[in-house]
Design an enzyme around this catalytic site. Structure first.
Site, PDB file in Angstrom:
ATOM      1  N   GLN A   1      37.157 -45.507 -27.522  1.00 31.03           N
ATOM      2  CA  GLN A   1      38.397 -45.205 -28.226  1.00 31.03           C
ATOM      3  C   GLN A   1      38.740 -46.216 -29.306  1.00 31.03           C
ATOM      4  O   GLN A   1      39.456 -45.888 -30.247  1.00 31.03           O
ATOM      5  CB  GLN A   1      39.543 -45.094 -27.225  1.00 31.03           C
ATOM      6  CG  GLN A   1      39.425 -43.886 -26.310  1.00 31.03           C
ATOM      7  CD  GLN A   1      40.551 -43.813 -25.306  1.00 31.03           C
ATOM      8  OE1 GLN A   1      40.480 -44.427 -24.251  1.00 31.03           O
ATOM      9  NE2 GLN A   1      41.597 -43.079 -25.629  1.00 31.03           N
TER      10      GLN A   1
ATOM     11  N   HIS B   1      33.973 -46.030 -18.704  1.00 33.09           N
ATOM     12  CA  HIS B   1      35.153 -45.296 -19.158  1.00 33.09           C
ATOM     13  C   HIS B   1      34.683 -44.123 -20.029  1.00 33.09           C
ATOM     14  O   HIS B   1      34.991 -44.033 -21.202  1.00 33.09           O
ATOM     15  CB  HIS B   1      36.101 -46.218 -19.936  1.00 33.09           C
ATOM     16  CG  HIS B   1      37.485 -45.680 -20.093  1.00 33.09           C
ATOM     17  ND1 HIS B   1      38.612 -46.399 -19.779  1.00 33.09           N
ATOM     18  CD2 HIS B   1      37.946 -44.485 -20.543  1.00 33.09           C
ATOM     19  CE1 HIS B   1      39.699 -45.693 -20.032  1.00 33.09           C
ATOM     20  NE2 HIS B   1      39.308 -44.512 -20.499  1.00 33.09           N
TER      21      HIS B   1
ATOM     22  N   GLU C   1      39.353 -43.243 -13.985  1.00 26.68           N
ATOM     23  CA  GLU C   1      39.824 -41.862 -13.886  1.00 26.68           C
ATOM     24  C   GLU C   1      38.705 -40.852 -13.613  1.00 26.68           C
ATOM     25  O   GLU C   1      38.452 -39.951 -14.416  1.00 26.68           O
ATOM     26  CB  GLU C   1      40.583 -41.474 -15.148  1.00 26.68           C
ATOM     27  CG  GLU C   1      41.842 -42.296 -15.363  1.00 26.68           C
ATOM     28  CD  GLU C   1      42.744 -41.722 -16.446  1.00 26.68           C
ATOM     29  OE1 GLU C   1      42.341 -40.740 -17.107  1.00 26.68           O
ATOM     30  OE2 GLU C   1      43.844 -42.248 -16.628  1.00 26.68           O
TER      31      GLU C   1
ATOM     32  N   GLU D   1      47.200 -48.221 -16.291  1.00 26.79           N
ATOM     33  CA  GLU D   1      47.637 -47.530 -17.508  1.00 26.79           C
ATOM     34  C   GLU D   1      49.035 -46.985 -17.288  1.00 26.79           C
ATOM     35  O   GLU D   1      49.349 -46.473 -16.208  1.00 26.79           O
ATOM     36  CB  GLU D   1      46.705 -46.366 -17.885  1.00 26.79           C
ATOM     37  CG  GLU D   1      45.324 -46.769 -18.346  1.00 26.79           C
ATOM     38  CD  GLU D   1      44.481 -45.570 -18.768  1.00 26.79           C
ATOM     39  OE1 GLU D   1      45.067 -44.509 -19.110  1.00 26.79           O
ATOM     40  OE2 GLU D   1      43.245 -45.691 -18.755  1.00 26.79           O
TER      41      GLU D   1
ATOM     42  N   TRP E   1      49.401 -48.783 -21.652  1.00 23.92           N
ATOM     43  CA  TRP E   1      48.433 -47.999 -22.431  1.00 23.92           C
ATOM     44  C   TRP E   1      49.147 -47.503 -23.672  1.00 23.92           C
ATOM     45  O   TRP E   1      50.095 -46.756 -23.582  1.00 23.92           O
ATOM     46  CB  TRP E   1      47.897 -46.807 -21.638  1.00 23.92           C
ATOM     47  CG  TRP E   1      46.855 -46.082 -22.436  1.00 23.92           C
ATOM     48  CD1 TRP E   1      47.045 -45.059 -23.328  1.00 23.92           C
ATOM     49  CD2 TRP E   1      45.458 -46.383 -22.464  1.00 23.92           C
ATOM     50  NE1 TRP E   1      45.867 -44.692 -23.900  1.00 23.92           N
ATOM     51  CE2 TRP E   1      44.876 -45.495 -23.397  1.00 23.92           C
ATOM     52  CE3 TRP E   1      44.643 -47.317 -21.824  1.00 23.92           C
ATOM     53  CZ2 TRP E   1      43.507 -45.519 -23.682  1.00 23.92           C
ATOM     54  CZ3 TRP E   1      43.290 -47.319 -22.110  1.00 23.92           C
ATOM     55  CH2 TRP E   1      42.734 -46.424 -23.026  1.00 23.92           C
TER      56      TRP E   1
ATOM     57  N   GLU F   1      42.125 -40.486 -29.237  1.00 22.67           N
ATOM     58  CA  GLU F   1      42.553 -39.948 -27.943  1.00 22.67           C
ATOM     59  C   GLU F   1      41.740 -38.713 -27.547  1.00 22.67           C
ATOM     60  O   GLU F   1      42.253 -37.611 -27.402  1.00 22.67           O
ATOM     61  CB  GLU F   1      44.047 -39.635 -27.969  1.00 22.67           C
ATOM     62  CG  GLU F   1      44.914 -40.850 -27.712  1.00 22.67           C
ATOM     63  CD  GLU F   1      44.734 -41.416 -26.309  1.00 22.67           C
ATOM     64  OE1 GLU F   1      44.311 -40.662 -25.412  1.00 22.67           O
ATOM     65  OE2 GLU F   1      45.007 -42.609 -26.114  1.00 22.67           O
ATOM     66  N   TRP F   2      40.425 -38.949 -27.413  1.00 21.03           N
ATOM     67  CA  TRP F   2      39.522 -37.939 -26.899  1.00 21.03           C
ATOM     68  C   TRP F   2      39.649 -36.634 -27.669  1.00 21.03           C
ATOM     69  O   TRP F   2      39.546 -36.649 -28.877  1.00 21.03           O
ATOM     70  CB  TRP F   2      39.706 -37.773 -25.388  1.00 21.03           C
ATOM     71  CG  TRP F   2      39.662 -39.109 -24.698  1.00 21.03           C
ATOM     72  CD1 TRP F   2      40.700 -39.790 -24.134  1.00 21.03           C
ATOM     73  CD2 TRP F   2      38.528 -39.987 -24.562  1.00 21.03           C
ATOM     74  NE1 TRP F   2      40.294 -41.012 -23.653  1.00 21.03           N
ATOM     75  CE2 TRP F   2      38.959 -41.158 -23.890  1.00 21.03           C
ATOM     76  CE3 TRP F   2      37.178 -39.889 -24.923  1.00 21.03           C
ATOM     77  CZ2 TRP F   2      38.103 -42.220 -23.590  1.00 21.03           C
ATOM     78  CZ3 TRP F   2      36.325 -40.936 -24.608  1.00 21.03           C
ATOM     79  CH2 TRP F   2      36.788 -42.082 -23.955  1.00 21.03           C
TER      80      TRP F   2
ATOM     81  N   TYR G   1      49.269 -43.827 -28.982  1.00 19.72           N
ATOM     82  CA  TYR G   1      49.697 -44.411 -27.711  1.00 19.72           C
ATOM     83  C   TYR G   1      49.872 -45.920 -27.781  1.00 19.72           C
ATOM     84  O   TYR G   1      50.294 -46.540 -26.810  1.00 19.72           O
ATOM     85  CB  TYR G   1      48.683 -44.082 -26.610  1.00 19.72           C
ATOM     86  CG  TYR G   1      48.886 -42.721 -26.011  1.00 19.72           C
ATOM     87  CD1 TYR G   1      49.589 -42.556 -24.828  1.00 19.72           C
ATOM     88  CD2 TYR G   1      48.388 -41.586 -26.640  1.00 19.72           C
ATOM     89  CE1 TYR G   1      49.786 -41.303 -24.281  1.00 19.72           C
ATOM     90  CE2 TYR G   1      48.579 -40.327 -26.099  1.00 19.72           C
ATOM     91  CZ  TYR G   1      49.278 -40.197 -24.920  1.00 19.72           C
ATOM     92  OH  TYR G   1      49.471 -38.953 -24.390  1.00 19.72           O
TER      93      TYR G   1
END
Length: 566
Positions: free
Chosen positions: A92, A196, A245, A460, A511, A518-519, A527
């Site tokens: 990211q 991640h 996650e 986060e 976070w 952001e993906w 963010y």
């Protein structure tokens, strides 16, 4: 609510950026509205190394109802060894996607080959350019008085082919070594996430990455990657997280297909609708748990010291029963099981939650006895990523119900609004986050009362501000992020309440440190507590939330000289 929408809501509320185009603020639809793709060059601007902060407060509180002065948390509310920090991840923020020997990741491949699957058509080839600006980022962390920085290590930057045979990239080792050393020189503790979401593309092509049906090759390759990290950074790093996650990663990569590699069942909308959304997330999740167990076993045998910790970070959306009925209470418990217990229960007791086993049945793989033994207790700290909560509403368990996604196995819809039509909390910026700090306290009490009260870090917590071509966010408005400031303050205050109730929570990471990629939302959501101006060489500006955290962190601490090597 339709099963597909229920599962989409469950997914969309699990992580920042996964998000407004999946479900509207009132749960009204499941759709994927993509904005026109930006020019490929727009996402490849070279960012320079400048560093800028805004010294003067700007604007007002923009109508946000803030806490009263006596309610605003203070640093001295917390133990002196309580950790405050900020978090990021490699793909990211780093950029430099093909520089200095780095190999291609699954996300590089996905974004380059399927820009239509990213909301603004962008990629993270440059990201926030932290590969070249890490000294600036450390300076920002020091400026804010942060105790710690959570970041991840890019697997293909260390192992370009993902394997021992493919060789170690010395420039990748050098980059992270320099970052870790600079953090420590400035009194900032590194918290390192080993994985991640950026799988080496070579492993995707070799055996399907985490879909490896042998449950062997991916475990061996990941464990070797972890070993390389331990060998090269273990003398300096005390805190490790094996995976970030896993529930979001597996459900979005192989369920809805909105994550790389973009797989889903035929008939669903994804890049590669040739998978099985009811099976593949469980296959990948099983491999993650086996890899975690092997990495922790390796660490404990050869690298563990009295002052080191290792665990993994879970994404958790809080759950509240939709109504007062027994069925809704049961729906809440099933929702907790699949959202938290799916990956937590195996590392606590060695196997999946009973409700998942009874409902997913043969679709959920089985652990061997020796695997259960390695899994049980494979941590001495845990991370929790918390953003928001939902009402869990029962869906009758009957032959007439046909699950579409693996998360449908909860037999519960996740509702923003309760029976009275009111949302669970105030909306925050992007549509999927509603502020509900009570959910964080509920989660910490579950960890205390059900799972033995292990050392917990909130790894986060934050909100995103929408910034699209159609609805651009002016820089001044982004800097005046009083809604984020209020959100952070209320969640930090909730941590104090939880500690008073006996929670073993020991740290908090905002976070994110930086606005970043952001993906599948691309750069359409911000963010960061630090603004990144991608139109001006990725210059950094501290937002109001960052300025408050600076005041918060430094109020009871002596100032230290900022060390930034040339």
């Amino acid at each position: 609510m339709a099963p597909l929408l229920a599962a989409a809501m469950n997914h969309a509320a699990a992580h920042p950026g996964l998000r407004s185009h999946l479900v509207g603020p009132n749960n009204e639809s499941f759709s994927r509205h993509h904005l026109p793709s930006s020019s490929p060059q727009s996402s490849k601007r070279r960012c320079n190394l400048s560093f800028t902060t805004r010294s003067a407060r700007v604007g007002s509180q923009n109508g946000v109802q803030m806490l009263s002065p006596s309610e605003i948390p203070q640093r001295d509310w917390f133990p002196s060894d309580f950790t405050f920090g900020a978090a990021t991840s490699a793909y990211q923020i780093e950029g430099a996607w093909n520089e200095d020997g780095k190999g291609e990741s699954n996300w590089d491949h996905f974004c380059h080959n399927h820009p239509e699957r990213i909301l603004d058509g962008s990629n993270s080839d440059i990201g926030a350019n932290s590969y070249h600006m890490y000294k600036t980022d450390v300076r920002l962390l020091k400026e804010m008085g942060m105790d710690a920085y959570r970041f991840s290590i890019s697997w293909p930057r260390i192992l370009p082919k993902g394997t021992k045979e493919g060789g170690i990239n010395p420039d990748g080792i050098k980059y992270y070594r320099n970052l870790i050393n600079l953090l420590l020189e400035n009194g900032i503790e590194p918290y390192v996430t080993i994985f991640h979401w950026d799988v080496p593309q070579a492993l995707e092509e070799k055996y399907g990455g985490f879909l490896d049906k042998s449950h062997k090759s991916i475990v061996e390759d990941y464990t070797y990657f972890a070993k390389v990290c331990f060998d090269n950074f273990g003398d300096k790093v005390k805190n490790w997280l094996t995976f970030n996650e896993p529930q979001t990663f597996t459900s979005f990569s192989y369920g809805t297909g909105v994550f790389a590699p973009g797989r889903c069942s035929p008939g669903l909308d994804c890049a590669y609708p040739t998978g099985n959304s009811l099976v593949e997330p469980y296959t990948a999740g099983h491999n993650i748990l086996l890899a975690h167990a092997e990495a922790v076993d390796l660490y404990n045998k050869h690298y563990k010291r009295d002052d080191t910790r290792i665990g993994l970070a879970f994404d958790v959306m809080g759950r509240v029963p939709y109504g007062t009925s027994f069925l809704d209470k049961q729906a809440e418990e099933r929702s907790w099981d699949i959202n938290l217990g799916w990956f937590l229960e195996p590392v606590v007791r060695g196997d999946y939650p009973f409700s998942m086993r009874s409902l997913a049945r043969e679709r959920l793989p089985f652990f061997k006895d020796e695997q259960k033994e390695k899994l049980a207790g494979s941590y001495n700290m845990l991370g929790l990523n918390y953003y928001t909560s939902r009402f869990s509403k029962n869906i009758d368990i009957s032959p007439n119900y046909s699950p579409v996604l693996n998360t449908d196995d909860a037999y519960a819809s996740q509702e923003v609004n309760g029976p009275d039509g009111k949302p669970i909390g105030p909306p925050m910026g992007n549509p999927w986050i509603y502020m509900y700090p009570e959910g964080l306290k509920d989660l910490l009490m579950i960890m205390k009362n059900k799972y033995g009260n292990p050392p917990i870090y909130i790894t986060e917590n934050g909100i995103g501000d929408v910034d699209t071509k159609e609805t651009p966010l002016p820089m001044e408005a982004a800097l005046n992020d009083y809604k984020r400031l209020d959100y952070i303050q209320r969640h930090i205050a909730t941590l104090k309440e939880s500690i008073d109730l006996g929670s073993n929570v020991q740290g908090y990471f905002a976070w994110s440190l930086l606005d970043n990629f952001e993906w599948f939302a691309g750069f359409t959501e911000r963010y960061g507590i630090v603004y990144v101006d991608r139109n001006n060489n990725c210059t950094r500006y501290m937002k109001e939330s960052a300025k408050w955290l600076k005041e918060f962190n430094t109020a009871k601490k002596p100032s230290k000289k900022i060390l930034t090597p040339a």
